[in-house]
Design an enzyme around this catalytic site. Sequence first.
Site, PDB file in Angstrom:
ATOM      1  N   GLU A   1       0.901  -1.211  -0.035  1.00  0.00           N
ATOM      2  CA  GLU A   1      -0.183  -0.304  -0.384  1.00  0.00           C
ATOM      3  C   GLU A   1       1.182   0.964  -0.066  1.00  0.00           C
ATOM      4  O   GLU A   1       2.089   1.098   1.011  1.00  0.00           O
ATOM      5  CB  GLU A   1      -0.768   0.101   0.695  1.00  0.00           C
TER       6      GLU A   1
ATOM      7  N   CYS B   1     -13.493  -0.505  -9.541  1.00  0.00           N
ATOM      8  CA  CYS B   1     -14.558   0.477  -9.142  1.00  0.00           C
ATOM      9  C   CYS B   1     -15.070   0.828 -10.902  1.00  0.00           C
ATOM     10  O   CYS B   1     -15.566   2.071 -10.733  1.00  0.00           O
ATOM     11  CB  CYS B   1     -14.142   1.150  -8.381  1.00  0.00           C
TER      12      CYS B   1
END
Length: 377
Positions: A263, A334
């Site tokens: 991340e 998404c």
Amino acid sequence: MARNPRQRQPRGESVVGHRFTVTVGPVAHGGHCVARVSEAGDRVVFVRHALPGEEVLVEITEGTEGDRFWRGDAVAVHSASPDRVPPPCPYAGPGLCGGCDFQHVALPTQRELKAAVVREQLARLARLEVDVEVEPVPGDTDGLGWRTRMEYAATRDGLRGMRKHRSREVVAIDRCLIAHPDAVELPAPGVRTEQVLDRRYRVSANGFWQVHPGAPSTLVATVLDQLAPRPGERVLDLYAAVGLFAGFLGDRVGDSGRVVAVEGDKTACRHARENLSDLPHAEVAVGSVDRVLASSYDEPFDLVVLDPPREGARRTVVQQVVDRRPRAVAYVACDPAALARDLATFAELGYRLISLRAFDLFPMTHHVECVALVEPA
């Protein structure tokens, strides 16, 4: 010093404010439908607040005479679709709040429109013919009351509001109908604790977390079902945020396995380490995914989770994933266009789409979440 965004050069006289009667064509990616203006040489116009098959009066909101396409709003409906409904929100409509695209559409039809967009993007960008159904998830009431985090704008008078579509102009509102009754208003201080199935997660109040109450558990269950992790397997969780998927994958592969969460956000990584502290076989790597994979973790991995931002993983990361030779990749997306582009890259590199599920995590808007399973061809 921040630079002003590049302005499009006008290509002739503005047509903003001009009105035309059009027959509305298919839905397109972005919350609008496609129509053509016969009086302007069949010029394409992307129309909001319309439905396929309707005859509407469209008012042009963006465009000049020389543009390839225009944008507009359906300001009157001459022939309505049977799937048209009165918008539940008084701020939904032409010239009003730009947050919701489909308040004028019956909820089952909203999902059909989103499925059509996913199918079209996969066919056009990845040459894949896929049967898509957009599934509802628990946590909303008829498509309302689901958004657990809200960020409002302010009018010049200091009133709470929302921005118009593709505009900085603010519309004052007294209530947002898609907001959850206990929605956090951003920016917000501190740390929140979120419960997902049998695990608890700490997340910054301003950090990334799915905004639909049913989203985290639905996505976790889908990823676990697709990947079917086995004890002892090695897992990469890329764009891991606070470790949502890494936690459950770590439980499944056990102490004999390995989980690496990558991340780029340092605060999210700090929370990920807290959230995965019960898993001694899990580690968190800080940095952009492409740079971390370029210098580390170049050994084979059995499973990969990709949950990239809206622009997708892109070729460099897809290549790095394939280099690890995973037996399965779960791609959480998404944006269907970005997903389709990345699936095309996977196909070039010898991996194929096995299955795809789509979820209505953003009712009343055009957004849709997909989870794709990719395996070696």
